[in-house]
Design a protein around this motif. Structure first.
Motif, mmCIF file in Angstrom:
data_model
loop_
_atom_site.group_PDB
_atom_site.id
_atom_site.type_symbol
_atom_site.label_atom_id
_atom_site.label_comp_id
_atom_site.label_asym_id
_atom_site.label_seq_id
_atom_site.Cartn_x
_atom_site.Cartn_y
_atom_site.Cartn_z
ATOM 1 N N LEU A 179 -32.748 18.694 10.150
ATOM 2 C CA LEU A 179 -33.123 18.629 8.739
ATOM 3 C C LEU A 179 -32.172 17.701 7.993
ATOM 4 O O LEU A 179 -30.958 17.941 7.959
ATOM 5 N N VAL A 180 -32.716 16.658 7.425
ATOM 6 C CA VAL A 180 -31.923 15.741 6.607
ATOM 7 C C VAL A 180 -31.446 16.486 5.360
ATOM 8 O O VAL A 180 -32.211 17.200 4.710
ATOM 9 N N LYS A 181 -30.161 16.330 5.028
ATOM 10 C CA LYS A 181 -29.619 16.950 3.823
ATOM 11 C C LYS A 181 -29.255 15.861 2.806
ATOM 12 O O LYS A 181 -29.063 14.697 3.165
ATOM 13 N N PHE A 182 -29.137 16.274 1.556
ATOM 14 C CA PHE A 182 -29.077 15.322 0.449
ATOM 15 C C PHE A 182 -27.719 15.393 -0.248
ATOM 16 O O PHE A 182 -27.383 16.408 -0.854
ATOM 17 N N LEU A 215 -19.280 16.784 8.813
ATOM 18 C CA LEU A 215 -19.450 16.521 10.243
ATOM 19 C C LEU A 215 -18.666 17.532 11.074
ATOM 20 O O LEU A 215 -19.057 17.871 12.190
ATOM 21 N N TYR A 216 -17.568 18.021 10.539
ATOM 22 C CA TYR A 216 -16.779 19.056 11.217
ATOM 23 C C TYR A 216 -17.161 20.457 10.741
ATOM 24 O O TYR A 216 -17.459 21.334 11.543
ATOM 25 N N HIS A 217 -17.152 20.672 9.434
ATOM 26 C CA HIS A 217 -17.142 22.026 8.883
ATOM 27 C C HIS A 217 -18.429 22.431 8.172
ATOM 28 O O HIS A 217 -18.472 23.492 7.541
ATOM 29 N N GLY A 218 -19.482 21.619 8.269
ATOM 30 C CA GLY A 218 -20.734 21.989 7.640
ATOM 31 C C GLY A 218 -21.303 23.282 8.214
ATOM 32 O O GLY A 218 -21.207 23.543 9.412
ATOM 33 N N ASN A 219 -21.900 24.103 7.336
ATOM 34 C CA ASN A 219 -22.468 25.384 7.763
ATOM 35 C C ASN A 219 -23.756 25.621 6.974
ATOM 36 O O ASN A 219 -23.733 26.119 5.853
ATOM 37 N N ALA A 220 -24.875 25.228 7.563
ATOM 38 C CA ALA A 220 -26.155 25.305 6.866
ATOM 39 C C ALA A 220 -26.618 26.742 6.648
ATOM 40 O O ALA A 220 -27.439 26.993 5.757
ATOM 41 N N THR A 229 -27.482 23.708 1.454
ATOM 42 C CA THR A 229 -27.486 22.292 1.110
ATOM 43 C C THR A 229 -26.672 21.459 2.095
ATOM 44 O O THR A 229 -26.729 20.233 2.072
ATOM 45 N N GLN A 230 -25.891 22.103 2.955
ATOM 46 C CA GLN A 230 -25.085 21.403 3.941
ATOM 47 C C GLN A 230 -25.860 21.223 5.246
ATOM 48 O O GLN A 230 -26.775 21.992 5.549
ATOM 49 N N PHE A 231 -25.477 20.215 6.024
ATOM 50 C CA PHE A 231 -25.934 20.142 7.401
ATOM 51 C C PHE A 231 -24.871 20.779 8.286
ATOM 52 O O PHE A 231 -23.696 20.873 7.903
ATOM 53 N N ASP A 232 -25.261 21.237 9.460
ATOM 54 C CA ASP A 232 -24.306 21.865 10.367
ATOM 55 C C ASP A 232 -23.332 20.836 10.921
ATOM 56 O O ASP A 232 -23.722 19.734 11.332
ATOM 57 N N VAL A 265 -12.502 37.869 -0.045
ATOM 58 C CA VAL A 265 -13.799 37.230 0.190
ATOM 59 C C VAL A 265 -14.247 36.508 -1.069
ATOM 60 O O VAL A 265 -14.136 37.041 -2.180
ATOM 61 N N ALA A 266 -14.742 35.291 -0.893
ATOM 62 C CA ALA A 266 -15.397 34.539 -1.970
ATOM 63 C C ALA A 266 -16.843 34.305 -1.575
ATOM 64 O O ALA A 266 -17.149 34.104 -0.390
ATOM 65 N N ALA A 267 -17.741 34.320 -2.543
ATOM 66 C CA ALA A 267 -19.151 34.034 -2.274
ATOM 67 C C ALA A 267 -19.401 32.533 -2.386
ATOM 68 O O ALA A 267 -18.691 31.810 -3.090
ATOM 69 N N ILE A 268 -20.437 32.062 -1.686
ATOM 70 C CA ILE A 268 -20.795 30.648 -1.650
ATOM 71 C C ILE A 268 -22.153 30.470 -2.310
ATOM 72 O O ILE A 268 -23.105 31.195 -2.022
ATOM 73 N N GLY A 269 -22.256 29.495 -3.198
ATOM 74 C CA GLY A 269 -23.496 29.258 -3.928
ATOM 75 C C GLY A 269 -24.573 28.623 -3.077
ATOM 76 O O GLY A 269 -24.284 27.878 -2.136
ATOM 77 N N ALA A 270 -25.824 28.889 -3.426
ATOM 78 C CA ALA A 270 -26.960 28.408 -2.640
ATOM 79 C C ALA A 270 -27.223 26.922 -2.829
ATOM 80 O O ALA A 270 -27.809 26.277 -1.961
ATOM 81 N N GLY A 271 -26.794 26.354 -3.972
ATOM 82 C CA GLY A 271 -27.140 24.978 -4.284
ATOM 83 C C GLY A 271 -25.987 24.012 -4.241
ATOM 84 O O GLY A 271 -26.044 22.968 -4.882
ATOM 85 N N GLY A 272 -24.919 24.340 -3.516
ATOM 86 C CA GLY A 272 -23.774 23.452 -3.441
ATOM 87 C C GLY A 272 -22.806 23.602 -4.596
ATOM 88 O O GLY A 272 -21.980 22.727 -4.843
#
Length: 501
Positions: A128-131, A171-176, A181-184, A344-351
């Motif tokens: 999946l291409v990410k933006f 490229l290293y730490h992406g976690n879709a 919004t990230q690529f793996d 723990v911190a939460a991560i937003g859905a839209g970056g």
């Protein structure tokens, strides 16, 4: 008009509204005052030491150039090394072949025997291409003034550097899974393949908080990726300076590779390559890999407090830790027993980035135990993942004394994470990749060239020149078995150490 109202006005004027802004973590400037300061040519200051924002670009005295201490193209080490190919759709499909068919010796037969059928094994894979997007603005007066540099050109370059920075980091730490919004990145891709039973866990070596200064873990991964059924080889390792330094100071000279005509390999000399069974493993230093100076290993609010505060709507409601149960697979050994704090911190859905952390009370962990964190979602329930942090053994619960353990996906109203001490805070992971051109085992798949789209002059009712900069793509790993990584490396000179021993 406050900053939020200005942003809303801009979003309503821009094609696509808020969605057109994409997934930039930076978001809007925090106040209209900050925006004005960034865009105006000067505020009539006479003390040059007070010049900042756009005003700092004006010519003063004999200045002829702007001095920068920011990332340059040369710092995007992995991105620059990857083969780049074009994706024709944002849902990018390809076929992976994993077997030619049959079994070893299965083609033998008698003269008149029935010929056994065989067929290659194939699977349809989807990427999946990410933006990646950035909104850039320059004040009109600032742009036409006599400045050290041309302001629009500088901001165009800054936009490109921001997009490349995020690309190289992901490229290293992406976690879709945790942040859609990230690529793996390569670590998450390998972990998923192992979890799915598609490759061996021999491709990952655990240093268990020891430095990387010998050839053994490198050789083990090279064996795993080159064995029957994988048929790859390790050509490149990517590592931060702290890990490279340990190789320089500790690697046996017998395994050091120096280009033809170089000096005699010796302890303390720079290790450009490492001799393995089937070739040389080239070392590549990359500052975007998590080490103790990377801002993303700290709680998000430590370096980005304003953004973390703004994300309060999806901050976890509660976090509880339970260390009462034993587990045979626990890596909490006798030397690791002690008191720990978790957060723990939460991560937003839209970056949008992360929230402020929610801390647990002090948790006593005995040898052989596991720690189960139970995370209760925010009131809005809009977060998609969580970043888990842990203190040093018998350390404090001060925010700046916590380090990243792992990023995980949210699984429901209540999400659990089990700490078996297999992901150790304050340590480093480094990938070993097969980047041979003929192997075509990994690459950057791009939907279109990086593009700039001008916006109407005067967006937001201000005399500004505005534009979007876009980069669309993802990391495509066509042969996961050709890659591996070493985890939980603790550089010998690390100042923050997870254990007292």
């Amino acid at each position: 008009m406050d900053a939020q109202a200005l942003l809303q006005q801009f979003q309503n004027m821009a094609p696509g509204g808020a969605a057109a802004l994409g997934a930039s973590q930076g978001g809007a400037l925090e106040s209209l005052g900050d925006l004005s300061k960034a865009l105006q040519a000067s505020n009539y200051q006479t003390d040059v030491a007070t010049l900042e924002g756009g005003g700092a670009l004006g010519v003063q005295s004999l200045d002829t150039a702007m001095k920068t201490t920011v990332q340059e193209n040369e710092h995007f080490t992995l991105f620059n090394r990857l083969q780049q190919t074009k994706a024709t759709n944002i849902v990018d499909e390809y076929v992976r072949q994993t077997n030619v068919g049959g079994f070893l010796g299965g083609s033998t037969n008698s003269q008149m025997g029935v010929v056994r059928a065989a067929q290659g094994e194939y699977s349809r894979e989807v990427g999946l291409v990410k933006f990646l997007m950035s909104l850039r603005q320059v004040g009109y007066v600032l742009n036409i003034g006599k400045n050290i540099v041309e302001a629009t050109a500088v901001e165009e370059r800054n936009g490109a550097l921001q997009l490349l920075t995020d690309s190289n980091y992901l490229l290293y730490h992406g976690n879709a899974d945790a942040s859609p919004t990230q690529f793996d990145g390569i670590f998450n891709i390998i972990d998923k393949e192992i979890a799915a039973g598609k490759m061996s866990d021999d491709n990952v070596i655990d240093m268990r908080a020891k430095p990387l200064n010998s050839v053994e873990p490198l050789s083990k991964i090279n064996v795993a990726v080159s064995r029957y059924g994988s048929w790859g080889r390790s050509t490149d390792i990517f590592l931060p300076n702290s890990v490279q330094n340990d190789l320089n100071m500790g690697l046996d000279p017998a395994f050091r590779w120096i280009p033809q005509g170089g000096n005699t390999p010796m302890i303390g000399g720079h290790v450009e390559g490492i001799r393995l069974q089937n070739g040389v493993l080239k070392t590549n230093m990359d500052t975007f890999i998590h080490d103790e100076e990377n801002p993303m290993v700290y709680p998000f609010e430590h370096h980005f407090p304003d953004i973390a505060t703004k994300n309060a709507a999806f901050k976890p409601a509660a976090v509880a830790a339970d260390a009462s149960a034993s587990d045979a697979s626990s890596y909490f050994e006798t030397g690791h027993a002690g008191n720990y704090y978790y957060a723990v911190a939460a991560i937003g859905a839209g970056g949008e980035g992360q929230t402020q952390i929610v801390k647990t009370s002090q948790t006593a962990v005995a040898a052989g135990k596991k720690v189960v964190l139970t995370i209760t979602q925010s009131a809005s329930g809009t977060e998609t993942g969580y970043a888990i942090y842990r203190s040093r053994q018998n350390g404090t619960n001060a925010t700046d004394d916590l380090r990243l353990v792992k990023v995980i996906a949210k699984t429901g109203a209540s999400t659990t994470f089990t700490d078996l001490n297999r992901d150790i805070p304050g340590t480093v992971s480094v990938p070993l990749l097969n980047m041979g051109p003929s192997a075509d085992a990994i690459g950057w798949r791009q939907f279109q060239p990086m593009i700039k789209i001008p916006l109407p002059f005067g967006i937001g009712g201000m005399p500004v020149i505005s534009w979007f900069q876009f980069l669309f793509g993802y990391l495509r790993v066509t042969k996961p078995k050709h890659h591996g990584y070493i985890k939980n490396i603790l550089p010998s000179q690390a100042t923050w150490r997870p254990f007292a021993e």
